[in-house]
Design a protein around this motif. Sequence first.
Motif, PDB file in Angstrom:
ATOM      1  N   LEU A   1      65.399  32.309 149.714  1.00  0.00           N
ATOM      2  CA  LEU A   1      64.324  33.209 149.334  1.00  0.00           C
ATOM      3  C   LEU A   1      63.178  32.358 148.814  1.00  0.00           C
ATOM      4  O   LEU A   1      63.384  31.470 147.975  1.00  0.00           O
ATOM      5  CB  LEU A   1      64.776  34.186 148.246  1.00  0.00           C
ATOM      6  CG  LEU A   1      65.680  35.343 148.661  1.00  0.00           C
ATOM      7  CD1 LEU A   1      65.904  36.281 147.484  1.00  0.00           C
ATOM      8  CD2 LEU A   1      65.115  36.116 149.844  1.00  0.00           C
TER       9      LEU A   1
ATOM     10  N   TYR B   1      57.920  28.978 143.817  1.00  0.00           N
ATOM     11  CA  TYR B   1      56.721  29.464 144.478  1.00  0.00           C
ATOM     12  C   TYR B   1      55.852  28.322 145.010  1.00  0.00           C
ATOM     13  O   TYR B   1      55.681  27.289 144.371  1.00  0.00           O
ATOM     14  CB  TYR B   1      55.880  30.332 143.532  1.00  0.00           C
ATOM     15  CG  TYR B   1      54.585  30.762 144.191  1.00  0.00           C
ATOM     16  CD1 TYR B   1      54.572  31.794 145.118  1.00  0.00           C
ATOM     17  CD2 TYR B   1      53.389  30.075 143.934  1.00  0.00           C
ATOM     18  CE1 TYR B   1      53.401  32.167 145.762  1.00  0.00           C
ATOM     19  CE2 TYR B   1      52.210  30.443 144.570  1.00  0.00           C
ATOM     20  CZ  TYR B   1      52.231  31.488 145.484  1.00  0.00           C
ATOM     21  OH  TYR B   1      51.079  31.837 146.126  1.00  0.00           O
TER      22      TYR B   1
ATOM     23  N   ALA C   1      70.130  33.056 144.995  1.00  0.00           N
ATOM     24  CA  ALA C   1      69.328  34.075 144.320  1.00  0.00           C
ATOM     25  C   ALA C   1      70.040  35.411 144.320  1.00  0.00           C
ATOM     26  O   ALA C   1      69.797  36.254 143.452  1.00  0.00           O
ATOM     27  CB  ALA C   1      67.976  34.211 145.027  1.00  0.00           C
TER      28      ALA C   1
ATOM     29  N   SER D   1      62.982  38.319 145.608  1.00  0.00           N
ATOM     30  CA  SER D   1      62.409  36.971 145.441  1.00  0.00           C
ATOM     31  C   SER D   1      61.469  36.887 144.242  1.00  0.00           C
ATOM     32  O   SER D   1      61.105  35.778 143.821  1.00  0.00           O
ATOM     33  CB  SER D   1      61.663  36.550 146.711  1.00  0.00           C
ATOM     34  OG  SER D   1      60.370  37.145 146.795  1.00  0.00           O
TER      35      SER D   1
ATOM     36  N   LEU E   1      66.897  30.201 145.714  1.00  0.00           N
ATOM     37  CA  LEU E   1      65.517  30.612 145.489  1.00  0.00           C
ATOM     38  C   LEU E   1      64.659  29.363 145.397  1.00  0.00           C
ATOM     39  O   LEU E   1      64.857  28.519 144.520  1.00  0.00           O
ATOM     40  CB  LEU E   1      65.409  31.417 144.187  1.00  0.00           C
ATOM     41  CG  LEU E   1      64.015  31.927 143.821  1.00  0.00           C
ATOM     42  CD1 LEU E   1      63.553  33.002 144.796  1.00  0.00           C
ATOM     43  CD2 LEU E   1      64.016  32.467 142.381  1.00  0.00           C
TER      44      LEU E   1
ATOM     45  N   ALA F   1      66.608  33.916 139.814  1.00  0.00           N
ATOM     46  CA  ALA F   1      67.751  33.673 140.692  1.00  0.00           C
ATOM     47  C   ALA F   1      69.053  34.020 139.971  1.00  0.00           C
ATOM     48  O   ALA F   1      69.186  33.816 138.761  1.00  0.00           O
ATOM     49  CB  ALA F   1      67.777  32.218 141.128  1.00  0.00           C
TER      50      ALA F   1
ATOM     51  N   SER G   1      69.798  43.026 149.526  1.00  0.00           N
ATOM     52  CA  SER G   1      68.731  43.079 148.518  1.00  0.00           C
ATOM     53  C   SER G   1      68.446  44.525 148.116  1.00  0.00           C
ATOM     54  O   SER G   1      68.237  44.825 146.934  1.00  0.00           O
ATOM     55  CB  SER G   1      67.463  42.422 149.059  1.00  0.00           C
ATOM     56  OG  SER G   1      67.657  41.035 149.284  1.00  0.00           O
TER      57      SER G   1
ATOM     58  N   GLN H   1      60.108  32.193 146.531  1.00  0.00           N
ATOM     59  CA  GLN H   1      59.731  32.955 145.339  1.00  0.00           C
ATOM     60  C   GLN H   1      58.426  33.726 145.541  1.00  0.00           C
ATOM     61  O   GLN H   1      57.440  33.175 146.039  1.00  0.00           O
ATOM     62  CB  GLN H   1      59.604  32.002 144.148  1.00  0.00           C
ATOM     63  CG  GLN H   1      59.585  32.698 142.804  1.00  0.00           C
ATOM     64  CD  GLN H   1      59.773  31.712 141.672  1.00  0.00           C
ATOM     65  OE1 GLN H   1      59.084  30.696 141.606  1.00  0.00           O
ATOM     66  NE2 GLN H   1      60.705  31.991 140.783  1.00  0.00           N
TER      67      GLN H   1
ATOM     68  N   PRO I   1      62.255  36.206 152.564  1.00  0.00           N
ATOM     69  CA  PRO I   1      63.381  35.423 153.060  1.00  0.00           C
ATOM     70  C   PRO I   1      63.037  34.571 154.282  1.00  0.00           C
ATOM     71  O   PRO I   1      62.180  34.920 155.087  1.00  0.00           O
ATOM     72  CB  PRO I   1      64.392  36.495 153.450  1.00  0.00           C
ATOM     73  CG  PRO I   1      63.526  37.635 153.922  1.00  0.00           C
ATOM     74  CD  PRO I   1      62.282  37.595 153.061  1.00  0.00           C
TER      75      PRO I   1
END
Length: 224
Positions: free
Chosen positions: A153, A130, A110, A100, A127, A104, A180, A155, A159
């Motif tokens: 996800l 944030y 992502a 994250s 993604l 992406a 991941s 940021q 997740p």
Amino acid sequence: MTAARRELARAAAHLASLGLSPGSSGNISVREGDRILITPTGADLAALDPDALSVLRLDGTHADGPRPSKEFPLHLAFYRRESATGAVVHLHSRHAAAVSCRPAWSDRSAVPPLTPYFVMRVGQTPLLPYAHPGDPAQAAELERLPFPCRAALLQNHGPVVAGTGLRAATEAAVEIEEVSALLLLLGAHPTRLLTTAEAAALAAKYGSYWTEETVRDEELSPAR
């Protein structure tokens, strides 16, 4: 004590036993009729009291129990997006959180279609930009996404995944952590991804989402 409460506590303990919920991080919810049972703020997923869960209505009203996790808007966003959603899991699992923090792979996911099980159990995973943990604006953005998904996800955070029930949601949470880890392990090595046709066939067979616009063919075929 209801079966849903017991099942939620078991799922939380399972995720904690896998090391996917360090400290008091992470939160889980399950739908019970027209209400949502969710872990309280600061709860340790390894030691939940099934009788001490927060209870929310779908409009976000706190109906009973202790104060809910501050991430409850993300959970509600998934319940509102798809009526079949029966459970939601949000973790700070190490490898998914690391991914994250990276750009992406595409606008709709992502994570690329690296393994069949990622496409089957999770599907495209956008993604979300944030935001401070618990920011309702991020949940609103998730709810407004113009394409289907059952995972995202956050940021620089981690997740959040949804499923038709707790088993599906926990399996998806484990799978996104595993893919991941593989993605980070491969690093810059030449990597064969699933083709558009392969990913679409899996999504159709297993009821996940991998829409045609997620990727382009030329992005899918490095190093066969």
